[in-house]
Structure formats: structure tokens, C-alpha cells
Design a protein around this motif. Structure first.
Motif, PDB file in Angstrom:
ATOM      1  N   THR A 228       1.230  -1.402   0.047  1.00 38.81           N
ATOM      2  CA  THR A 228       0.148  -0.151  -0.199  1.00 38.81           C
ATOM      3  C   THR A 228       0.660   1.657  -0.228  1.00 38.81           C
ATOM      4  OG1 THR A 228      -1.199  -1.188   1.103  1.00 38.81           O
ATOM      5  CG2 THR A 228      -1.763   1.422   1.153  1.00 38.81           C
ATOM      6  N   LEU A 229       2.074   1.387   0.206  1.00 42.66           N
ATOM      7  CA  LEU A 229       2.552   2.066   0.881  1.00 42.66           C
ATOM      8  C   LEU A 229       2.903   2.157  -0.029  1.00 42.66           C
ATOM      9  CD1 LEU A 229       4.820   4.227   2.606  1.00 42.66           C
ATOM     10  CD2 LEU A 229       6.958   2.155   2.186  1.00 42.66           C
ATOM     11  N   THR A 230       4.174   1.582  -0.857  1.00 40.23           N
ATOM     12  CA  THR A 230       3.944   2.060  -2.332  1.00 40.23           C
ATOM     13  C   THR A 230       3.553   2.391  -2.994  1.00 40.23           C
ATOM     14  OG1 THR A 230       5.485  -0.073  -2.146  1.00 40.23           O
ATOM     15  CG2 THR A 230       5.837   0.577  -4.236  1.00 40.23           C
ATOM     16  N   LYS A 231       2.520   1.812  -3.320  1.00 36.82           N
ATOM     17  CA  LYS A 231       1.574   2.205  -4.363  1.00 36.82           C
ATOM     18  C   LYS A 231       0.790   3.717  -4.249  1.00 36.82           C
ATOM     19  CE  LYS A 231      -2.920   0.039  -5.135  1.00 36.82           C
ATOM     20  NZ  LYS A 231      -3.790  -1.206  -5.637  1.00 36.82           N
ATOM     21  N   GLU A 232       1.247   3.859  -3.037  1.00 36.10           N
ATOM     22  CA  GLU A 232       0.254   4.992  -2.845  1.00 36.10           C
ATOM     23  C   GLU A 232       1.045   6.134  -2.863  1.00 36.10           C
ATOM     24  OE1 GLU A 232      -1.617   5.403   1.131  1.00 36.10           O
ATOM     25  OE2 GLU A 232      -3.445   4.315  -0.017  1.00 36.10           O
ATOM     26  N   THR A 233       2.852   5.767  -2.926  1.00 31.02           N
ATOM     27  CA  THR A 233       3.755   6.790  -2.744  1.00 31.02           C
ATOM     28  C   THR A 233       4.476   7.126  -4.187  1.00 31.02           C
ATOM     29  OG1 THR A 233       4.516   6.386  -0.013  1.00 31.02           O
ATOM     30  CG2 THR A 233       5.442   7.632  -1.717  1.00 31.02           C
ATOM     31  N   ALA A 234       4.698   5.615  -4.734  1.00 37.64           N
ATOM     32  CA  ALA A 234       5.116   5.916  -5.897  1.00 37.64           C
ATOM     33  C   ALA A 234       4.357   5.642  -7.010  1.00 37.64           C
ATOM     34  CB  ALA A 234       6.403   4.823  -5.963  1.00 37.64           C
ATOM     35  N   GLY A 235       2.993   5.019  -6.700  1.00 37.55           N
ATOM     36  CA  GLY A 235       2.250   4.837  -8.288  1.00 37.55           C
ATOM     37  C   GLY A 235       1.668   3.755  -7.946  1.00 37.55           C
ATOM     38  N   GLU A 236       0.800   3.162  -9.253  1.00 43.97           N
ATOM     39  CA  GLU A 236       0.768   1.696  -9.830  1.00 43.97           C
ATOM     40  C   GLU A 236       1.852   0.399 -10.363  1.00 43.97           C
ATOM     41  OE1 GLU A 236      -2.318  -1.322  -9.120  1.00 43.97           O
ATOM     42  OE2 GLU A 236      -3.076   0.465  -8.938  1.00 43.97           O
ATOM     43  N   SER A 237       2.754   1.989 -11.290  1.00 43.79           N
ATOM     44  CA  SER A 237       3.796   1.357 -12.027  1.00 43.79           C
ATOM     45  C   SER A 237       5.016   0.849 -10.855  1.00 43.79           C
ATOM     46  CB  SER A 237       3.363   2.030 -12.775  1.00 43.79           C
ATOM     47  OG  SER A 237       4.527   3.423 -12.585  1.00 43.79           O
ATOM     48  N   ALA A 238       4.720   1.009 -10.098  1.00 40.36           N
ATOM     49  CA  ALA A 238       5.946   1.017  -9.003  1.00 40.36           C
ATOM     50  C   ALA A 238       5.830  -0.604  -7.913  1.00 40.36           C
ATOM     51  CB  ALA A 238       5.865   2.402  -8.094  1.00 40.36           C
ATOM     52  N   LEU A 239       5.481  -0.922  -9.179  1.00 43.06           N
ATOM     53  CA  LEU A 239       4.520  -2.161  -7.715  1.00 43.06           C
ATOM     54  C   LEU A 239       5.712  -3.262  -8.081  1.00 43.06           C
ATOM     55  CD1 LEU A 239       0.966  -2.777  -6.925  1.00 43.06           C
ATOM     56  CD2 LEU A 239       2.808  -2.433  -5.799  1.00 43.06           C
ATOM     57  N   ARG A 240       6.125  -2.969  -9.222  1.00 42.56           N
ATOM     58  CA  ARG A 240       7.243  -4.367  -9.961  1.00 42.56           C
ATOM     59  C   ARG A 240       8.445  -3.912  -9.612  1.00 42.56           C
ATOM     60  NH1 ARG A 240       9.373  -0.616 -15.514  1.00 42.56           N
ATOM     61  NH2 ARG A 240       8.123   0.423 -14.403  1.00 42.56           N
ATOM     62  N   PHE A 241       8.387  -2.996  -8.352  1.00 41.49           N
ATOM     63  CA  PHE A 241       9.668  -2.411  -7.657  1.00 41.49           C
ATOM     64  C   PHE A 241       9.145  -3.557  -6.041  1.00 41.49           C
ATOM     65  CE2 PHE A 241      10.451   0.448 -10.848  1.00 41.49           C
ATOM     66  CZ  PHE A 241      11.837  -0.299 -11.268  1.00 41.49           C
ATOM     67  N   LEU A 242       8.403  -3.849  -5.906  1.00 43.49           N
ATOM     68  CA  LEU A 242       7.951  -4.214  -4.501  1.00 43.49           C
ATOM     69  C   LEU A 242       8.955  -5.488  -3.850  1.00 43.49           C
ATOM     70  CD1 LEU A 242       5.556  -3.805  -2.406  1.00 43.49           C
ATOM     71  CD2 LEU A 242       4.718  -6.266  -3.466  1.00 43.49           C
ATOM     72  N   PRO A 243       8.978  -5.942  -4.959  1.00 45.20           N
ATOM     73  CA  PRO A 243      10.428  -6.959  -3.826  1.00 45.20           C
ATOM     74  C   PRO A 243      12.045  -6.156  -3.530  1.00 45.20           C
ATOM     75  CG  PRO A 243       9.637  -8.086  -5.925  1.00 45.20           C
ATOM     76  CD  PRO A 243       9.133  -6.719  -5.980  1.00 45.20           C
ATOM     77  N   PHE A 244      12.347  -5.487  -4.143  1.00 50.34           N
ATOM     78  CA  PHE A 244      13.628  -4.340  -3.867  1.00 50.34           C
ATOM     79  C   PHE A 244      12.612  -2.761  -2.589  1.00 50.34           C
ATOM     80  CE2 PHE A 244      15.495  -0.066  -3.899  1.00 50.34           C
ATOM     81  CZ  PHE A 244      16.873  -0.605  -3.291  1.00 50.34           C
ATOM     82  N   ILE A 245      11.772  -2.556  -2.436  1.00 48.72           N
ATOM     83  CA  ILE A 245      11.224  -2.284  -2.016  1.00 48.72           C
ATOM     84  C   ILE A 245      10.478  -2.803  -0.055  1.00 48.72           C
ATOM     85  CG2 ILE A 245       9.180  -0.270  -1.408  1.00 48.72           C
ATOM     86  CD1 ILE A 245       9.427   0.180  -4.199  1.00 48.72           C
ATOM     87  N   ALA A 246      10.284  -3.996  -0.784  1.00 50.06           N
ATOM     88  CA  ALA A 246       9.834  -4.728   1.008  1.00 50.06           C
ATOM     89  C   ALA A 246      11.079  -5.135   1.888  1.00 50.06           C
ATOM     90  CB  ALA A 246       8.959  -6.074   0.593  1.00 50.06           C
ATOM     91  N   THR A 247      12.356  -5.817   0.589  1.00 52.01           N
ATOM     92  CA  THR A 247      13.161  -5.603   1.508  1.00 52.01           C
ATOM     93  C   THR A 247      13.353  -5.041   2.148  1.00 52.01           C
ATOM     94  OG1 THR A 247      13.530  -7.044  -0.357  1.00 52.01           O
ATOM     95  CG2 THR A 247      15.607  -7.262   0.480  1.00 52.01           C
ATOM     96  N   LEU A 248      14.052  -3.907   1.064  1.00 53.32           N
ATOM     97  CA  LEU A 248      14.513  -2.213   1.875  1.00 53.32           C
ATOM     98  C   LEU A 248      13.803  -2.505   3.396  1.00 53.32           C
ATOM     99  CD1 LEU A 248      16.399  -0.578   0.958  1.00 53.32           C
ATOM    100  CD2 LEU A 248      14.577   1.224   0.744  1.00 53.32           C
ATOM    101  N   PHE A 249      13.359  -2.005   3.345  1.00 58.48           N
ATOM    102  CA  PHE A 249      12.058  -1.828   4.312  1.00 58.48           C
ATOM    103  C   PHE A 249      12.417  -3.133   5.813  1.00 58.48           C
ATOM    104  CE2 PHE A 249       7.874  -2.791   7.358  1.00 58.48           C
ATOM    105  CZ  PHE A 249       8.250  -1.105   8.413  1.00 58.48           C
ATOM    106  N   LEU A 250      12.146  -4.688   5.486  1.00 59.12           N
ATOM    107  CA  LEU A 250      12.388  -5.106   6.274  1.00 59.12           C
ATOM    108  C   LEU A 250      13.231  -5.460   6.050  1.00 59.12           C
ATOM    109  CD1 LEU A 250       9.869  -7.689   4.490  1.00 59.12           C
ATOM    110  CD2 LEU A 250       9.365  -6.457   7.158  1.00 59.12           C
ATOM    111  N   PHE A 251      14.860  -5.282   6.121  1.00 60.78           N
ATOM    112  CA  PHE A 251      16.268  -5.118   5.890  1.00 60.78           C
ATOM    113  C   PHE A 251      16.532  -4.123   7.361  1.00 60.78           C
ATOM    114  CE2 PHE A 251      20.893  -4.058   5.176  1.00 60.78           C
ATOM    115  CZ  PHE A 251      20.371  -4.866   4.922  1.00 60.78           C
TER     116      PHE A 251
END
Lengths: 245, 176
Positions: free
Chosen positions: A71-94
Motif C-alpha cells: 500500500t505504501l509503495t502504491k500510494e507513494t510511487a504509483g501503481e507502476s512502482a509495484l514491480r519494485f515491490l521485492p526491492f522496496i519490501a526487502t529494503l523496509f524489512l532489512f
């Protein structure tokens, strides 16, 4: 243990490892980073082990976490940023893992090291630039000259935008490392107050002790919050790269 | 230890200690890479799939529920229509029955009236016949009496008074 509140940020070698002239020794930094990241990875794996339509508690936890980042990714960077979800999710959890494992007494906070956060911030910066040029081509330079700017303001605006753009990795790295460091120094300082007062005036030692208990809670909150801030800023920068200003 | 000596030498500079620059960067990258591999290979696909599946399931359930509701509304409407029809039919039957009953009552009343009229007529006729009969008999007897009186008058001379008395007697006899 040293009374020096900066002692906790000292890196020491655990296992010497030299590869092709580089010193890749395993240090306490390495160890605690892997413990934190490993635990969080196991948690994620355990929660998605046998995914059911009706989730159990662990699965719900993982789902809520992933959905939160999504949700954070989608609302901040837009729908098309969802392909970076693995990177962003890892970044946050890391970052969350590294920050929170640092709250374990005697552990090491990898994200309190400016070099570590700097490396990560530069990585994010490079990815943003790469994505920006890949998606927008040379139009990515428009980032430095926002639409609707009067031409006579252009020199000033462009200069400011360029500075603010290149300040991004520095601020990203500094904010995280400074927050982690400050919190840990504060905890250490109050802890040393407790020990000093135990010698001089034992009942009064309760005051810094209670403050330290409250600070520990606060610092766990800050640990998660700083991971969140780093992630959301990455998403903001990705938004620039994907959609322009 | 050499490390401690070095740290002591750079007291206060620990935060920017570049002694383990390569180690920090390398292991951070390795840890990040491993975690990203785990996330991209297992966690995210599984969780995304299950979230999508659940969303699909919920959407289906909602659609089904909506269809069921529409179905129920239709059958309710049909039932209500039937009920209204049945009510109309019932009231038709009742009013028909009422009309029928009224007809029957009217017919029966008419018959009774006719019957009564007939009986009255019969009685009237009978009375009149009897009356006529009586009159006829009376006339006959009066005539006979008159003949007898005349005979008597002819046979024995009688004064008026005696004649009257005789007549009365004759009438009385007749009546009795």
C-alpha cells in the motif's frame, strides 16, 4: 563493558577473511546484521510456509506486513512502482531488522554506521537515476526544471534542484545513522547514570532506570519509524523517476 | 589488540571508521541480496497469490450473495403476486356465493309468497263457494217456505199476525 557511550559502535574482527586484497573479515557488524536479517527472513518464510485462504496468526502477520509495504509503495510511487515491490519490501524489512536487532543489549546496530547507510542510500540513489533514465530518457532532466517555472528564475531553480537532488543520498544516510546512533548513545548515557547513582545515592538510581525503560520503548518505535521513513523516501524518489516531478 | 589500539587512536572517530569499509559494504550487500532473493523467490509470490486468491474469493462470494438476493427478491415478488391472486379469487368466490345465496333466498321467498297467495286465493274461493252455496240453499228454502206459507195462507185464513209468526217460525226452523 566500557563507560564510553561510543564504545558500542566499535567494529571488531571476528573472523579474518581476505579476498583479492580486500579485507572482507566477518565482524560484529556482519554477525548482528545477519542475525537480524536472518530472523526476519525466517519469520517471513515461516509465515508464508503453507499459505492458506484462511490464514493462521503467522500468515496474517506476514500478510499485513506485505500489504502495508504494498500500500505504501502504491500510494507513494504509483501503481507502476509495484514491480519494485521485492526491492522496496526487502529494503523496509532489512532496515527494520538491522535497527531492531540493535536494541538487543550487547548487540551491534549495523545501521548506526554511516558507511553502511551511506552505501544503501547510494544504492537507492543509483537505482532511482537508472530507473529515471530508463523510463523517461532525457526527459528525466526535467526534474531539475519543474514545469511552470518563470524563465528568469531558471538558473536559481535549476541550481537548487540539482543541489537537493544530490543531497538526497547524504540526507537519507545521515538521517538513519544519526537517529540510530543518538538513540543508542542516549540509552548508554542513562544506563551509566544508573550505575553512578547506585554508588552515590541508590534510591535515586530508579529515575534514570525508569527513563531508560521508556527510552527503550521509544527507541524500538524509532527503529521501525526510521526504516519506514527511509522506505517512503525511496518510494518518493522512485515516483520522480517513474512519473517526473 | 591491534583493533583496540586503532580504535583508541581514533577515539571519537569510530562512527566514520573506515577500517572495515569493504567488509561493511560487502556483507551489507550480501545480506540484502539474500533477503531480497528470499522475498522475491518465496514470500512475495506466495503472499501476493494468496491475497489475490482471497480477493477473488470475496468478490465471488459477494457476487453469489447478490445473485441469491436477487433470486430471493424475484421469488418474493412471485409469491406476493400469487398471494394477491389468491386473495382476489377468494373475494370473487365470496361475492359469487353471496350473490348465489341472495338468488336462492329471493327464489325461496318468491315461492313462499306465491304459495301463500295461492292458499289465500284458494281459501277465498272456498269461502265464496260456500257462501254462494249457502245463498243458493237459502234461496231455495226461502222459495220453498214461501210456497208453504202461500199454501197455508191458501188453506187456512190467518191474520197478519199469525202469518208473521208462522213465517218467523219457518225461518227459525230453516236456520236450525
Amino acid at each position: 563493558m566500557s563507560a564510553n557511550p561510543l564504545h558500542q559502535f566499535e567494529i571488531h574482527k571476528i573472523y579474518d577473511l581476505q579476498v583479492a586484497g580486500f579485507d572482507l573479515s566477518v565482524t560484529n557488524h556482519t554477525m548482528w546484521l545477519f542475525i537480524g536479517v536472518g530472523l526476519v527472513s525466517l519469520l517471513m518464510l515461516w509465515g508464508s510456509r503453507r499459505a492458506q485462504l484462511v490464514p493462521n496468526r503467522m500468515q496474517s502477520f506476514v500478510e499485513v506486513t506485505i500489504d502495508f509495504i504494498r500500500t505504501l509503495t502504491k500510494e507513494t510511487a504509483g501503481e507502476s512502482a509495484l514491480r519494485f515491490l521485492p526491492f522496496i519490501a526487502t529494503l523496509f524489512l532489512f532496515l527494520a531488522a538491522a535497527n531492531v536487532i540493535g536494541m538487543v543489549p550487547g548487540s551491534f546496530t549495523a545501521t548506526s554506521q554511516m558507511l553502511t547507510t551511506g552505501f544503501m542510500a547510494l544504492g537507492v540513489f543509483m537505482i532511482v537515476i537508472g530507473v529515471g533514465f530508463y523510463v523517461q530518457g532525457l526527459k528525466f532532466f526535467k526534474l531539475f526544471y519543474p514545469e511552470g517555472t518563470p524563465w528568469w528564475l531558471a538558473p536559481l531553480i535549476v541550481l537548487l534542484e540539482v543541489i537537493s537532488f544530490f543531497a538526497r543520498p547524504a540526507t537519507l544516510a545521515l538521517r538513519l545513522a544519526a537517529n540510530m546512533m543518538a538513540g543508542h548513545i542516549l540509552l548508554k548515557v542513562f544506563a551509566s547514570f544508573v550505575i553512578m547513582l547506585m554508588v552515590v545515592l541508590p534510591p535515586l538510581a530508579l529515575v534514570p532506570l525508569l527513563i531508560n525503560v521508556a527510552l527503550t520503548g521509544l527507541e524500538i518505535g524509532v527503529a521501525l519509524l526510521q526504516a519506514y521513513i527511509f522506505t517512503i523516501l525511496t518510494c518518493v524518489y522512485l515516483h520522480d523517476a517513474l512519473h517526473g516531478h | 589488540m591491534a583493533v583496540d589500539a586503532h580504535a583508541a587512536a581514533t577515539q571519537g572517530m569510530d562512527l566514520f571508521n573506515t577500517a572495515f569499509l569493504h567488509s561493511q559494504i560487502f556483507w551489507t550487500a550480501v545480506a540484502f541480496g539474500l533477503m531480497m532473493f528470499i522475498m522475491a523467490w518465496k514470500v512475495l509470490p506466495v503472499i501476493t497469490a494468496i491475497l489475490d486468491e482471497r480477493a477473488e474469493r470475496i468478490r465471488n462470494d459477494l457476487d453469489t450473495a447478490d445473485a441469491k438476493r436477487q433470486e430471493a427478491e424475484l421469488s418474493l415478488a412471485a409469491y406476493e403476486k400469487k398471494l394477491a391472486e389468491a386473495k382476489g379469487e377468494a373475494s370473487d368466490i365470496v361475492s359469487e356465493a353471496r350473490v348465489e345465496a341472495k338468488k336462492l333466498v329471493d327464489a325461496r321467498l318468491g315461492e313462499l309468497e306465491d304459495e301463500l297467495k295461492r292458499r289465500r286465493d284458494e281459501a277465498t274461493k272456498a269461502i265464496e263457494a260456500t257462501k254462494a252455496q249457502a245463498m243458493k240453499e237459502l234461496q231455495g228454502q226461502v222459495a220453498e217456505l214461501a210456497v208453504q206459507v202461500t199454501e197455508k195462507l191458501l188453506t187456512e185464513s190467518v191474520d197478519a199476525k199469525k202469518a208473521e209468526k208462522l213465517t218467523n217460525q219457518a225461518v227459525k226452523n230453516l236456520v236450525n
